[in-house]
Design an enzyme around this catalytic site. Structure first.
Site, PDB file in Angstrom:
ATOM      1  N   MET A 160      27.530  -4.274   3.052  1.00  0.00           N
ATOM      2  CA  MET A 160      28.048  -5.595   3.358  1.00  0.00           C
ATOM      3  C   MET A 160      29.549  -5.506   3.585  1.00  0.00           C
ATOM      4  O   MET A 160      30.290  -5.051   2.700  1.00  0.00           O
ATOM      5  CB  MET A 160      27.749  -6.569   2.217  1.00  0.00           C
ATOM      6  N   ASP A 164      18.428 -13.237   7.951  1.00  0.00           N
ATOM      7  CA  ASP A 164      19.147 -13.373   6.681  1.00  0.00           C
ATOM      8  C   ASP A 164      18.453 -14.374   5.772  1.00  0.00           C
ATOM      9  O   ASP A 164      18.497 -15.579   6.010  1.00  0.00           O
ATOM     10  CB  ASP A 164      20.582 -13.822   6.949  1.00  0.00           C
ATOM     11  N   HIS A 193      16.718  -9.203   5.622  1.00  0.00           N
ATOM     12  CA  HIS A 193      17.745  -8.943   4.608  1.00  0.00           C
ATOM     13  C   HIS A 193      17.594  -9.982   3.506  1.00  0.00           C
ATOM     14  O   HIS A 193      17.929 -11.152   3.703  1.00  0.00           O
ATOM     15  CB  HIS A 193      19.118  -9.045   5.293  1.00  0.00           C
ATOM     16  N   MET A 199      18.703 -11.756   0.484  1.00  0.00           N
ATOM     17  CA  MET A 199      19.800 -12.080  -0.418  1.00  0.00           C
ATOM     18  C   MET A 199      19.240 -13.046  -1.462  1.00  0.00           C
ATOM     19  O   MET A 199      19.562 -14.245  -1.483  1.00  0.00           O
ATOM     20  CB  MET A 199      20.971 -12.690   0.367  1.00  0.00           C
ATOM     21  N   ASP A 216      27.057  -5.155   7.979  1.00  0.00           N
ATOM     22  CA  ASP A 216      26.721  -6.563   8.152  1.00  0.00           C
ATOM     23  C   ASP A 216      27.874  -7.439   7.682  1.00  0.00           C
ATOM     24  O   ASP A 216      28.214  -7.447   6.500  1.00  0.00           O
ATOM     25  CB  ASP A 216      25.461  -6.829   7.292  1.00  0.00           C
ATOM     26  N   SER A 257      22.222 -11.331  14.019  1.00  0.00           N
ATOM     27  CA  SER A 257      21.729 -12.128  12.893  1.00  0.00           C
ATOM     28  C   SER A 257      21.425 -13.541  13.386  1.00  0.00           C
ATOM     29  O   SER A 257      22.320 -14.225  13.903  1.00  0.00           O
ATOM     30  CB  SER A 257      22.788 -12.220  11.791  1.00  0.00           C
ATOM     31  N   HIS A 314      17.937  -9.455  13.121  1.00  0.00           N
ATOM     32  CA  HIS A 314      18.303  -9.450  11.701  1.00  0.00           C
ATOM     33  C   HIS A 314      18.087 -10.851  11.139  1.00  0.00           C
ATOM     34  O   HIS A 314      18.656 -11.832  11.639  1.00  0.00           O
ATOM     35  CB  HIS A 314      19.773  -9.045  11.558  1.00  0.00           C
ATOM     36  N   MET A 363      18.261 -16.256   2.302  1.00  0.00           N
ATOM     37  CA  MET A 363      19.175 -16.632   1.222  1.00  0.00           C
ATOM     38  C   MET A 363      18.501 -17.664   0.320  1.00  0.00           C
ATOM     39  O   MET A 363      17.797 -18.555   0.813  1.00  0.00           O
ATOM     40  CB  MET A 363      20.460 -17.228   1.829  1.00  0.00           C
TER      41      MET A 363
HETATM   42  C1  DX5 Z   1      26.072 -12.832   5.589  1.00  0.00           C
HETATM   43  C2  DX5 Z   1      24.915 -12.333   6.439  1.00  0.00           C
HETATM   44  C3  DX5 Z   1      25.390 -11.709   7.726  1.00  0.00           C
HETATM   45  C4  DX5 Z   1      26.049 -12.703   8.590  1.00  0.00           C
HETATM   46  C5  DX5 Z   1      26.809 -11.999   9.666  1.00  0.00           C
HETATM   47  O1  DX5 Z   1      25.592 -13.065   4.294  1.00  0.00           O
HETATM   48  O2  DX5 Z   1      24.222 -11.342   5.728  1.00  0.00           O
HETATM   49  O3  DX5 Z   1      24.286 -11.151   8.458  1.00  0.00           O
HETATM   50  O4  DX5 Z   1      25.103 -13.558   9.159  1.00  0.00           O
HETATM   51  O5  DX5 Z   1      27.481 -12.982  10.371  1.00  0.00           O
HETATM   52  P1  DX5 Z   1      28.830 -12.642  11.139  1.00  0.00           P
HETATM   53  O6  DX5 Z   1      28.452 -11.546  12.108  1.00  0.00           O
HETATM   54  O7  DX5 Z   1      29.170 -13.937  11.810  1.00  0.00           O
HETATM   55  O8  DX5 Z   1      29.823 -12.189  10.115  1.00  0.00           O
HETATM   56 ZN    ZN Z   2      22.469  -9.953   6.756  1.00  0.00          ZN
END
Ligand code: DX5
Ligand code: ZN
Length: 232
Positions: free
Chosen positions: A141, A39, A70, A72, A177, A12, A37, A41
């Site tokens: 998750m 993320d 991904h 969110m 994840d 990620s 990956h 948000m």
């Molecule tokens: C959290 C993200 C994950 C996160 C994982 O909301 O979706 O992808 O970045 O990070 P680690 O591997 O550090 O838990």
């Molecule tokens: Zn993620």
């Protein structure tokens, strides 16, 4: 060709150097990352704020493997086309992001992009029972979404096993994840996960100047997961 359930590591970039994404993406791919990956948000569905479509478009030319986006965010549907046009290879949306996840997955596939459905820790595996014909991936998750570096939620292992049973021989990846390390990777791989997202466990201790650390971190997660998958 049988569906490829071999272990894939998807770092990620939430844990990457935010001033150097192109170089960081090239470094993790050179060091063995199978997917990248991303993320996304929105500061509404989750308390953090990250990448809009222009940022994802800027990442695209640096990604040679597979760009797994991904989302969110809520609502999701108004942004699907923009993230598809930005170059996402897969777009994953949360069942919790709105009332019409079935239509959301249809909209993702209509863009010619692979589709993923995401379950937060409190959401049961059964929530995807009527989505399996529309999903190329189910993301479990193993932390509450919004931040990297959180602790793994062990109750999600049973959910992964339940999903693996529900999926059977359908060509659907199970992705996990959050809190994935060489210690937690075997638990999720033995339960049936094949795509492992890791942020802090991949990027910790390394940099674009010392990318071999990324390679060692990726290799440690992969080795632990592959051994557990083989023994399962
Ligand atoms: C959290 C993200 C994950 C996160 C994982 O909301 O979706 O992808 O970045 O990070 P680690 O591997 O550090 O838990
Ligand atoms: Zn993620």
């Amino acid at each position: 060709m049988p569906f490829d359930r071999s272990i894939k590591i998807a770092p990620s970039i939430l844990s990457a150097d935010f001033a150097n994404f192109g170089a960081e993406i090239r470094a993790i791919e050179a060091q063995g990352a199978d997917w990248v990956h991303v993320d996304v948000m929105d500061g509404h569905f989750v308390p953090n704020l990250t990448f809009g479509p222009p940022a994802v478009k800027a990442f695209r030319p640096h990604v040679r493997t597979f760009m797994d986006v991904h989302l969110m965010i809520a609502p999701v549907d108004p942004y699907i086309e923009a993230y598809a046009e930005a170059g996402a290879d897969l777009i994953a949306a949360h069942v919790e992001a709105g009332p019409h996840i079935h239509r959301t997955l249809q909209a993702i596939r209509a863009q010619g992009v692979k589709s993923g459905v995401v379950l937060n820790p409190a959401t049961p595996a059964e929530a995807v029972e009527y989505l399996l014909d529309l999903a190329d991936l189910v993301l479990v998750m193993s932390v509450n979404p919004g931040f990297g570096g959180q602790s793994f939620i062990a109750s999600q292992v049973a959910k992964i096993a339940r999903l693996r049973a529900m999926i059977g021989d359908r060509p659907i990846h199970i992705q996990v994840d959050g809190g994935i390390t060489p210690e937690t990777a075997p638990l999720v791989a033995a339960a049936g996960a094949d795509v492992l997202v890791a942020g802090s466990a991949v990027f910790k201790g390394g940099s674009v100047e010392t990318p071999a650390v990324y390679g060692a971190n990726i290799a440690a997660i992969r080795a632990a997961a592959e051994a557990a998958q083989a023994a399962a």
